[in-house]
Design a protein around this motif. Structure first.
Motif: not given
Length: 91
Positions: A5-6, A48-55
């Protein structure tokens, strides 16, 4: 794959308006490549909010640092690894 969560708190409202099209294009590209699961602005205008997918945290931070909002100084960022729990009918 991990979720992050960014938070993107407002740093400069004028730059935020100026670089919004580039930011939105960046997020669309990341959604299309499945690196972003969700994004949106806060209705109070605070950011704002960004949900990232990362390793990893580092991989997520590299993505965040490429966001035009961050590059141009429109937004600050805070990254939190997120242990997501999804509804059964959600992706």
């Amino acid at each position: 794959m991990k979720y992050f969560a960014v938070l993107l708190p407002m740093k400069d409202a004028d730059k935020s308006r100026e670089f919004r099209p580039q930011h939105l294009a960046f997020l669309k590209d990341k959604r299309d490549s499945e690196q972003v699961t969700a994004n949106g602005k806060f209705t109070d205008g605070s950011g704002g909010l960004v949900i990232y997918r990362a390793e990893s945290f580092e991989a997520c931070e590299a993505l965040v640092k490429a966001d035009p909002y961050v590059v141009e100084g429109a937004r600050k960022y805070e990254i939190f690894e997120w242990d997501a729990v999804w509804a059964e009918n959600a992706t």
